[in-house]
Design an enzyme around this catalytic site. Structure first.
Site, mmCIF file in Angstrom:
data_model
loop_
_atom_site.group_PDB
_atom_site.id
_atom_site.type_symbol
_atom_site.label_atom_id
_atom_site.label_comp_id
_atom_site.label_asym_id
_atom_site.label_seq_id
_atom_site.Cartn_x
_atom_site.Cartn_y
_atom_site.Cartn_z
ATOM 1 N N LYS A 123 -17.975 -39.422 42.952
ATOM 2 C CA LYS A 123 -17.329 -39.489 44.161
ATOM 3 C C LYS A 123 -17.496 -40.635 44.973
ATOM 4 O O LYS A 123 -18.101 -41.816 44.593
ATOM 5 C CB LYS A 123 -17.962 -38.182 44.986
ATOM 6 C CG LYS A 123 -17.672 -36.982 44.455
ATOM 7 C CD LYS A 123 -16.237 -36.742 44.042
ATOM 8 C CE LYS A 123 -16.062 -35.262 43.393
ATOM 9 N NZ LYS A 123 -14.751 -34.844 43.179
HETATM 10 C C1 LIG Z 1 -15.224 -33.136 42.979
HETATM 11 C C2 LIG Z 1 -14.381 -32.136 43.543
HETATM 12 C C3 LIG Z 1 -15.069 -31.067 43.801
HETATM 13 C C4 LIG Z 1 -16.477 -30.541 43.657
HETATM 14 O O1 LIG Z 1 -16.878 -30.927 42.843
HETATM 15 P P1 LIG Z 1 -18.617 -30.885 42.358
HETATM 16 O O2 LIG Z 1 -18.784 -31.535 41.089
HETATM 17 O O3 LIG Z 1 -18.900 -29.514 42.208
HETATM 18 O O4 LIG Z 1 -19.232 -31.626 43.392
HETATM 19 C C5 LIG Z 1 -14.032 -29.950 44.664
HETATM 20 N N1 LIG Z 1 -13.004 -30.171 44.866
HETATM 21 C C6 LIG Z 1 -12.206 -31.321 44.726
HETATM 22 C C7 LIG Z 1 -10.706 -31.478 44.803
HETATM 23 C C8 LIG Z 1 -12.993 -32.459 43.858
HETATM 24 O O5 LIG Z 1 -12.342 -33.458 43.550
#
Ligand SMILES: *Cc1c(COP(=O)(O)O)cnc(C)c1O
Length: 177
Positions: A123
């Site tokens: 992220k």
């Molecule tokens: C990355 C993401 C998440 C959460 O991902 P985790 O790996 O569970 O932290 C949720 N929604 C979107 C749109 C994402 O891109």
């Protein structure tokens, strides 16, 4: 973070939560994770929820709308929040792909009752794993905190608690934080 936000808002078994068909699977998984039912709505050229389709998907069991700001583009937040208020629904914003984005001069994640961000390894802001919940409602914050720890948020003294604690899984972030 979405599980904690939904728990913070008191959303659970039997409740329907409307989300867009275009998102990462974790959004729907979090709704299932609190025992609620994901109801998928269409998107429009905002890449986010089509407000007219959200309205069609509202039933007497709907408790929340969960807009997702995909690829850094905020959803039509004003119309979504207005629709939610008309139907007495909560709004949880999935901001995992929108860190610092604004809609009409107001940050994504601050329009709804709660906002959630992921801190996973790819992220915009990463702590290895985990996530963040944003809310300006103390009750939502406290219940989200109970949901993030196995029923005992170690950074809060029990004399401060205003809600009854409950047990949940453990969603602590790693020590990198
Ligand atoms: C990355 C993401 C998440 C959460 O991902 P985790 O790996 O569970 O932290 C949720 N929604 C979107 C749109 C994402 O891109």
């Amino acid at each position: 973070a979405i599980i904690c936000a939904l728990t913070g808002l008191g959303i659970g078994p039997g409740d329907e939560v409307i989300l867009p068909g275009y998102t990462f699977i974790a959004t729907a998984a979090a709704i299932v994770g609190v025992g609620a039912i994901p109801v998928i709505a269409e998107i429009d050229d905002s890449l986010g929820l089509d407000v007219a389709d959200v309205e069609r998907k509202i039933t007497p069991h709907t408790k929340a709308i969960l807009p997702v700001h995909m690829q850094g583009v905020p959803c039509r937040l004003e119309a979504i929040v207005e629709l939610a208020q008309q139907h007495n629904l909560q709004v949880v914003e999935d901001c995992c792909q929108c860190v610092g984005g604004q809609y009409k001069g107001k940050y994504a994640g601050t329009w709804g009752n709660a906002g959630a961000w992921s801190l996973n390894y790819y992220k915009v802001i990463s702590c290895g794993e985990g996530g963040l919940v944003f809310t300006d409602d103390y009750d939502v914050y406290e219940r989200a905190a109970f949901a993030a720890e196995p029923g005992l948020p170690m950074w809060m003294s029990d004399s401060e608690w205003q809600n009854k604690p409950f047990s949940r899984q453990c969603y602590r972030t790693s020590e990198i934080l």
